[in-house]
Design an enzyme around this catalytic site. Structure first.
Site, mmCIF file in Angstrom:
data_model
loop_
_atom_site.group_PDB
_atom_site.id
_atom_site.type_symbol
_atom_site.label_atom_id
_atom_site.label_comp_id
_atom_site.label_asym_id
_atom_site.label_seq_id
_atom_site.Cartn_x
_atom_site.Cartn_y
_atom_site.Cartn_z
ATOM 1 C CB SER A 127 -1.025 0.088 1.390
ATOM 2 O OG SER A 127 -0.257 0.663 2.475
ATOM 3 C CE LYS A 128 -1.170 5.940 -3.705
ATOM 4 N NZ LYS A 128 0.363 5.296 -4.240
ATOM 5 N NE ARG A 129 0.612 0.600 5.926
ATOM 6 C CZ ARG A 129 1.278 -0.394 6.387
ATOM 7 N NH1 ARG A 129 2.543 -0.333 6.993
ATOM 8 N NH2 ARG A 129 0.705 -1.824 5.923
ATOM 9 N N GLY A 144 5.103 2.880 -0.351
ATOM 10 C CA GLY A 144 5.757 3.752 -0.972
ATOM 11 C C GLY A 144 4.645 3.706 -2.557
#
Ligand code: GLU
Length: 505
Positions: free
Chosen positions: A250-252, A254
């Site tokens: 996920s976005k966390r 990258g």
């Protein structure tokens, strides 16, 4: 064999979904089957045409073209779910008339209260079945009076739904944990679990490969196949793509979308090849293969069921392989946008194209991604002697190597040109004779003076590149100073006593 990829157009294409699309594509291509692209846009609040277009573009960019589906057509269309509402309507009528589905009038408030009560009592929070017993006539009357209703599927009680998942083996669910799912919402829009079954059946899908997040939907879908009297496809639920901490990527972590990797300068064949290697292997030591060869070797039975971790280091390794193999003109064209973003290039002229075609492959051989190329070329477009000499380590070195800097400036009189390796080396030889310096003590001061940087491309490549750049005449590249201009600027910025030769002259 008929396979499909069925994205919901509510955002960018996640690399995990791209891998799902790829596995479907590999199996279809390897088996001479058909690959279908269907758009599941029934979540009207979140679906956009813009996102659909972006997903199609990303798929095509990776080389995953489809035989049937949106934009290409086919015999089983339309391929966009919002254009198939009449199909879902006709089929729900059939289920209602057989009592396999029923109208539910429960308000959201009621459903919520039932849910809270179930949770309080430690029961599974599934639909309580309040409307199961309403007769068809009563339901019709209430609808005629304008009451809102959804259509729910009547899940048979106390049964096990069992299926053989090609990746995960036997999967079993008890119907007692499955609440009657909504098939059609009160606004007439079908729910995923219903539309997907109608579409997969009518489109003749033989194999459904999708993420394992859908595994709990599968028993609901199998019960629907049964209610319609349709033969279900084979299912393969592939593990999700994880971040390094083993939670879904996920976005966390990258970058997550194909678009982001594309924008960083990964080549499409590299991303596709790498995604195929998450959870599958074409053979020990034979990981770098083009898509058609991967398709020839792909077997769903060999896909592992343990979670695959997305490893950007490995992706970079795959990308380096393809960067080295790419044709010069293609590399130059792919790099142009990065140079434009750096502000160093307008619309490339034929002369620029020729120049970049020579230059970029040399630099691309030593980077992981195309977005790293501008920093390797900054010595050409962003040379600034004063700024270089403001760095203490460069100033100290230049002061200590003043004789080399002076000799360089003297050698590179205006109009001189080091257009090839040979002339650069000959000039270095003359400076060696004049100053008695050799090796690093000779070449490093030349490097800092001509490039403004302590490291970078080999000088006998970098110097001819700046000389050729300085001679461009019909260019939209930012002006590239010649070696002579650089040597003069560096010496001037260094300041101090003039060279003895200048005094004599
Ligand atoms: N639209 C669904 C998704 O994007 C498709 C799931 C399926 O393949 O059945 O997750």
């Amino acid at each position: 064999m008929r396979l499909r990829f069925a994205p919901s157009p509510s955002g960018h294409l996640h690399v995990g979904n791209a891998r799902t699309a790829l596995f479907n594509w590999l199996l279809a291509r390897g088996a001479g089957g058909t690959f279908i692209l269907r758009i599941e846009d029934t979540d009207v609040g979140r679906s956009t045409r813009e996102s659909e277009r972006a997903i199609l573009e990303d798929l095509r960019w990776m080389g995953l073209t489809w035989d049937e589906g949106v934009e290409v057509g086919g015999d089983h269309g339309p391929y966009r779910q919002t254009e198939r509402l009449h199909v879902y309507r006709a089929h729900v009528v059939e289920l209602l008339s057989r009592g396999a589905a029923y109208r539910c009038f429960c308000s959201p408030g009621q459903l919520d209260a039932d849910r809270q009560a179930a949770l309080r009592d430690g029961r599974a929070p599934k639909y309580a079945g309040r409307c199961r017993g309403i007769s068809r006539d009563d339901a019709r009357r209430r609808i005629e009076h304008g009451e809102a209703a959804v259509v729910r599927f009547r899940v048979p009680a106390h049964r096990d739904v069992v299926f053989q998942d090609i990746v995960r083996g036997e999967v079993k669910f008890s119907t007692d944990v499955i609440g009657d799912p909504v098939l059609v919402r009160s606004d007439g829009v079908p729910a995923y679990n219903y539309a997907v079954v109608v579409d997969d059946a009518l489109m003749g899908i033989t194999h459904v490969i999708r993420g394992e997040d859908h595994i709990s939907n599968t028993p609901r879908q199998l019960l629907l196949y049964e209610a319609f009297g349709w033969t279900p496809p084979a299912f393969a639920h592939v593990s999700l793509v994880m971040g390094p901490d083993h939670s879904p990527l996920s976005k966390r972590h990258g970058a997550t979308s194909v678009k982001e990797f594309r924008d960083r300068g990964y080549l499409p064949e590299a991303l596709a090849n790498y995604l195929a290697l998450i959870g599958w292997s074409p053979g020990e030591g034979e990981e770098l293969l083009p898509l058609d060869e991967l398709a020839r070797r792909f077997r769903l039975e060999d896909v592992g069921h343990s979670a695959g971790v997305f490893d950007e280091e490995k992706l970079a390794w795959v990308n380096r392989h393809y960067l080295k193999a790419a044709a010069p003109a293609r590399l130059a064209a792919l790099t142009a946008p990065f140079l434009q973003a750096a502000g160093w290039l307008g619309e490339a002229t034929p002369e620029d194209e020729g120049y970049l075609e020579q230059l970029v492959p040399v630099v691309a051989a030593s980077v992981d991604r195309l977005d790293q190329i501008p920093s390797r070329l900054a010595f050409l477009f962003d040379y600034d002697a004063a700024r270089a000499l403001a760095r203490p380590e460069i100033r100290a070195e230049a002061e200590a190597a003043r004789p080399v800097i002076e000799a360089l400036a003297a050698e590179l009189a205006p109009g001189s040109s080091l257009i090839d390796k040979g002339s650069f080396r000959a000039m270095a030889g003359r400076i060696r004779e004049k100053t008695g310096q050799k090796g690093k003590a000779l070449f490093h001061p030349i490097r800092i003076a001509l490039t403004g940087e302590p490291d970078g491309l080999e000088l006998d490549i970098a110097v001819p590149a700046m000389e050729r750049g300085a001679q461009l005449s019909a260019s939209r590249l930012r002006r590239i100073p010649s070696a002579a201009q650089r040597a003069a600027a560096f010496r001037a910025a260094l300041g101090g006593p003039p060279a003895p030769s200048d005094v004599e002259g």
